[in-house]
Design an enzyme around this catalytic site. Structure first.
Site, PDB file in Angstrom:
ATOM      1  N   ASN A 100      41.149  39.643  51.603  1.00 39.88           N
ATOM      2  CA  ASN A 100      41.275  39.186  50.219  1.00 39.88           C
ATOM      3  C   ASN A 100      40.528  37.885  49.929  1.00 39.88           C
ATOM      4  OD1 ASN A 100      42.711  41.445  49.647  1.00 39.88           O
ATOM      5  ND2 ASN A 100      44.701  40.445  49.418  1.00 39.88           N
TER       6      ASN A 100
ATOM      7  N   ARG B  42      40.569  48.387  43.459  1.00 36.58           N
ATOM      8  CA  ARG B  42      40.746  47.687  42.194  1.00 36.58           C
ATOM      9  C   ARG B  42      40.118  46.300  42.176  1.00 36.58           C
ATOM     10  NH1 ARG B  42      44.155  49.754  38.921  1.00 36.58           N
ATOM     11  NH2 ARG B  42      44.514  47.699  38.049  1.00 36.58           N
TER      12      ARG B  42
ATOM     13  N   PRO C 275      47.140  45.712  35.277  1.00 35.52           N
ATOM     14  CA  PRO C 275      46.129  45.542  34.230  1.00 35.52           C
ATOM     15  C   PRO C 275      45.162  44.408  34.545  1.00 35.52           C
ATOM     16  CG  PRO C 275      48.212  44.567  33.547  1.00 35.52           C
ATOM     17  CD  PRO C 275      48.456  45.191  34.891  1.00 35.52           C
ATOM     18  N   ILE C 276      44.068  44.317  33.775  1.00 38.03           N
ATOM     19  CA  ILE C 276      43.150  43.188  33.953  1.00 38.03           C
ATOM     20  C   ILE C 276      42.982  42.432  32.634  1.00 38.03           C
ATOM     21  CG2 ILE C 276      41.889  44.093  35.955  1.00 38.03           C
ATOM     22  CD1 ILE C 276      39.606  44.820  34.010  1.00 38.03           C
ATOM     23  N   ASP C 277      44.034  42.518  31.794  1.00 33.63           N
ATOM     24  CA  ASP C 277      43.968  41.869  30.474  1.00 33.63           C
ATOM     25  C   ASP C 277      43.728  40.355  30.574  1.00 33.63           C
ATOM     26  OD1 ASP C 277      46.610  42.060  31.638  1.00 33.63           O
ATOM     27  OD2 ASP C 277      47.367  41.041  29.854  1.00 33.63           O
ATOM     28  N   LEU C 278      44.242  39.721  31.627  1.00 35.49           N
ATOM     29  CA  LEU C 278      44.090  38.261  31.717  1.00 35.49           C
ATOM     30  C   LEU C 278      42.657  37.868  32.080  1.00 35.49           C
ATOM     31  CD1 LEU C 278      47.494  37.473  33.475  1.00 35.49           C
ATOM     32  CD2 LEU C 278      46.952  37.383  31.036  1.00 35.49           C
TER      33      LEU C 278
ATOM     34  N   ASP D 118      52.605  41.156  49.670  1.00 34.55           N
ATOM     35  CA  ASP D 118      51.861  41.960  50.647  1.00 34.55           C
ATOM     36  C   ASP D 118      52.552  42.036  52.010  1.00 34.55           C
ATOM     37  OD1 ASP D 118      49.967  42.601  48.807  1.00 34.55           O
ATOM     38  OD2 ASP D 118      48.378  41.326  49.606  1.00 34.55           O
TER      39      ASP D 118
ATOM     40  N   ILE E  51      56.663  40.838  42.040  1.00 39.26           N
ATOM     41  CA  ILE E  51      55.262  40.752  41.598  1.00 39.26           C
ATOM     42  C   ILE E  51      54.780  42.086  41.017  1.00 39.26           C
ATOM     43  CG2 ILE E  51      52.895  40.164  42.304  1.00 39.26           C
ATOM     44  CD1 ILE E  51      54.834  37.805  42.592  1.00 39.26           C
TER      45      ILE E  51
ATOM     46  N   ARG F 259      41.737  50.534  54.959  1.00 41.87           N
ATOM     47  CA  ARG F 259      41.184  49.686  53.880  1.00 41.87           C
ATOM     48  C   ARG F 259      41.293  48.216  54.234  1.00 41.87           C
ATOM     49  NH1 ARG F 259      44.204  49.990  48.809  1.00 41.87           N
ATOM     50  NH2 ARG F 259      42.986  48.104  48.639  1.00 41.87           N
TER      51      ARG F 259
HETATM   52  C1  UD1 Z   1      45.922  40.235  44.719  1.00 42.40           C
HETATM   53  C2  UD1 Z   1      45.723  40.777  46.107  1.00 42.40           C
HETATM   54  C3  UD1 Z   1      46.851  41.706  46.486  1.00 42.40           C
HETATM   55  C4  UD1 Z   1      48.197  41.025  46.279  1.00 42.40           C
HETATM   56  C5  UD1 Z   1      48.302  40.400  44.903  1.00 42.40           C
HETATM   57  C6  UD1 Z   1      49.544  39.555  44.721  1.00 42.40           C
HETATM   58  C7  UD1 Z   1      43.307  40.795  46.302  1.00 42.40           C
HETATM   59  C8  UD1 Z   1      42.073  41.601  46.384  1.00 42.40           C
HETATM   60  N1  UD1 Z   1      44.444  41.484  46.147  1.00 42.40           N
HETATM   61  O1  UD1 Z   1      45.910  41.353  43.828  1.00 42.40           O
HETATM   62  O2  UD1 Z   1      46.683  42.095  47.839  1.00 42.40           O
HETATM   63  O3  UD1 Z   1      49.235  41.976  46.422  1.00 42.40           O
HETATM   64  O4  UD1 Z   1      47.174  39.552  44.643  1.00 42.40           O
HETATM   65  O5  UD1 Z   1      49.606  38.568  45.687  1.00 42.40           O
HETATM   66  O6  UD1 Z   1      43.296  39.589  46.409  1.00 42.40           O
HETATM   67  N2  UD1 Z   1      48.539  40.992  36.022  1.00 42.40           N
HETATM   68  C9  UD1 Z   1      48.485  41.171  34.660  1.00 42.40           C
HETATM   69  N3  UD1 Z   1      47.261  41.055  34.040  1.00 42.40           N
HETATM   70  C10 UD1 Z   1      46.120  40.750  34.722  1.00 42.40           C
HETATM   71  C11 UD1 Z   1      46.197  40.573  36.113  1.00 42.40           C
HETATM   72  C12 UD1 Z   1      47.426  40.706  36.730  1.00 42.40           C
HETATM   73  O7  UD1 Z   1      49.501  41.459  34.020  1.00 42.40           O
HETATM   74  O8  UD1 Z   1      45.055  40.654  34.091  1.00 42.40           O
HETATM   75  C13 UD1 Z   1      49.840  41.138  36.728  1.00 42.40           C
HETATM   76  C14 UD1 Z   1      49.870  42.271  37.740  1.00 42.40           C
HETATM   77  O9  UD1 Z   1      50.175  43.496  37.128  1.00 42.40           O
HETATM   78  C15 UD1 Z   1      50.949  41.797  38.696  1.00 42.40           C
HETATM   79  C16 UD1 Z   1      50.772  40.270  38.685  1.00 42.40           C
HETATM   80  O10 UD1 Z   1      50.048  39.965  37.504  1.00 42.40           O
HETATM   81  O11 UD1 Z   1      52.212  42.120  38.206  1.00 42.40           O
HETATM   82  C17 UD1 Z   1      50.052  39.707  39.859  1.00 42.40           C
HETATM   83  O12 UD1 Z   1      48.840  40.422  40.053  1.00 42.40           O
HETATM   84  P1  UD1 Z   1      47.541  39.772  40.672  1.00 42.40           P
HETATM   85  O13 UD1 Z   1      47.870  38.452  41.280  1.00 42.40           O
HETATM   86  O14 UD1 Z   1      46.466  39.818  39.655  1.00 42.40           O
HETATM   87  O15 UD1 Z   1      47.187  40.791  41.813  1.00 42.40           O
HETATM   88  P2  UD1 Z   1      45.733  41.122  42.278  1.00 42.40           P
HETATM   89  O16 UD1 Z   1      44.884  39.909  42.059  1.00 42.40           O
HETATM   90  O17 UD1 Z   1      45.295  42.431  41.706  1.00 42.40           O
END
Ligand code: UD1
Length: 425
Positions: free
Chosen positions: A23, A96, A126-129, A309, A331, A401
């Site tokens: 990561n 993702r 989602p990736i809205d943020l 994780d 989370i 992976r």
């Molecule tokens: C990263 C890690 C993953 C880990 C996670 C949480 C990588 C490649 N992956 O995933 O292994 O499990 O952090 O420690 O580093 N969210 C939103 N909108 C957004 C982005 C996130 O609502 O735009 C939410 C997600 O749905 C989730 C929370 O925020 O509930 C945390 O997600 P996020 O920290 O973004 O996880 P990843 O970065 O995808």
């Protein structure tokens, strides 16, 4: 499709070496998009997600030489030309973290076309943020045919307050901000060591960043970045998985080449559960257990809290601990895919929403089980290591992976594990 055949019952004894953090490697490889010069990264783990990212970057015009076989796992990335700022669905659907290229592509090329990630086994994700932050920096974003198209002739510094803490969101916008005009102030940032790792690489490339590793990051945009040579931090989740393996098998395992500072929450929990954990110098941790474990509750949180994780792996351990362990997942929604397989092996677990109640110790019996995601696979491997008889784990491509040569590492410390292609034909 490969499978693992695991015979349980052996204590793990000896030393295992931890690989570089997947990561950290993923955003650091994406950071190479930001410069025309060569970026050399050491300690890149040889796992499938890295190969996926290599394909993604090559499709954009990069030359990528993965360090397979070299002692330091040195990887060279050269983005002299960025001919195609696009992430195709065929690649995005398998990983993702490809959303990490959005920010650097807009920063370098003024545009990005990235397939929208689909649904995922561990929740909506989602990736809205990421999108909101880029819009604040002046990008216009359109969505059509399953793709996001982001455009900005020049990104501008902005004040971004994350509604929710997001690891890759923080990394993505950090990579956008380093080449933006002016200052960007980001609040409620993720404090994970992987964010700090990325910021250290970007700084080596000439970026001006303050506060990485805290919840407030300030970036002074620069006009260009240069190449750099950087070594990725060890993988704290791989290290944590092996620490649980040592504790659950009543072993005596030294986890070497790790960063004990990144393992605080897990070490505290293993100690509470009755394992003896000793930090040896700056890069090793020894776990020793007599197999008599006690129940201890966990609640997943952002770093430095207990990592989501590690939740699935810890749950395997909780099935062997005396008493009731409450496991809360805060989370991600739907991150209990491993539960039904653990129950099939004899575990006593009840799930209610985001909470799992684990009653132990429950003797586990070997079974044919199915891996559903990366960390769920690790949980099943751990359960199989203490199950009575021979378990067969299907779909270990999930494990591949993110864990480098896991079966060889486990075997080297006494596990009975082998990889089989097409066990059932
Ligand atoms: C990263 C890690 C993953 C880990 C996670 C949480 C990588 C490649 N992956 O995933 O292994 O499990 O952090 O420690 O580093 N969210 C939103 N909108 C957004 C982005 C996130 O609502 O735009 C939410 C997600 O749905 C989730 C929370 O925020 O509930 C945390 O997600 P996020 O920290 O973004 O996880 P990843 O970065 O995808």
């Amino acid at each position: 499709m490969d499978k693992f055949v695991i015979r349980g019952g052996n204590p793990l004894v000896g030393t295992v070496r931890i690989s570089g953090a997947k990561n950290s490697a993923l955003p650091c490889m994406a950071a190479a998009i930001l410069t025309e010069e060569e970026v050399i990264l050491e300690n890149i783990p040889q796992v499938r997600d890295i190969e996926t990212e290599r394909k993604l970057l090559v499709a954009m015009g990069a030359e990528v030489e993965l360090g397979t076989g070299t002692a330091d796992h040195r990887t060279r990335i050269n983005f002299r030309t960025l001919s195609n700022p696009e992430a195709k669905y065929e690649i995005v659907k398998t990983m993702r973290a490809t959303s990490l290229v959005l920010g650097p592509l807009v920063a370098r090329a003024g545009m990005a076309r990235v397939a929208m990630p689909g649904g995922c086994a561990i929740g909506g994700r989602p990736i809205d943020l990421h999108i909101k932050g880029l819009e604040k920096m002046g990008a216009t974003i359109a969505q059509e045919h399953g793709y996001l198209e982001a455009r900005a002739s020049k990104l501008k510094g902005a004040h971004i307050v994350f509604d929710k803490i997001t690891v890759t969101g923080t990394e993505d916008l950090l990579m956008a901000a380093v080449l933006a005009d002016g200052e960007t102030l980001m609040e409620n940032c993720a404090r994970e060591p992987e964010v700090t790792d990325l910021a250290a690489l970007l700084t080596a490339m000439g970026a001006k960043i303050e506060g990485a590793g805290t919840s407030i990051i300030r970036v002074h945009g620069v006009t260009s970045l240069k190449g750099a040579h950087y070594r990725i931090n060890p993988d704290r989740i791989e290290a944590g998985t092996f620490l649980v393996a040592g504790a659950i098998t009543a072993g005596d395992l030294t986890v070497a080449d790790c960063n004990p500072d990144h393992l605080g929450a897990l070490i505290a929990k293993l100690t509470e559960a009755g394992a003896s954990v000793e930090v040896l110098g700056s890069d090793s941790v020894r776990v020793l257990s007599n197999g008599k474990l006690k129940a201890a509750d966990i609640s997943t949180e952002e770093y430095p809290g207990f990592p989501t994780d590690m939740q699935a792996q810890y749950m395997a351990l909780a099935t062997q601990a005396d008493g009731v362990s409450i496991v809360k997942e805060n989370i991600f929604e739907n991150r209990f895919m491993h539960v039904q397989e653990l129950v099939r092996m004899g575990a006593n677990i009840k799930v209610d929403g985001h909470t799992a109640t684990v009653r132990g110790p429950a003797p586990l019996s070997a079974a044919a089980v199915m891996c559903s995601d990366l960390r769920a696979s690790a949980s099943l491997v751990l359960a199989a290591l203490v199950a009575d008889g021979e378990s067969i784990l299907d779909r270990v491509y999930h494990m591949d992976r993110g864990y480098e040569r896991i079966e060889q590492k486990l075997e080297s410390v006494g596990a009975q594990i082998r990889r089989m292609g097409n066990v059932f034909g």
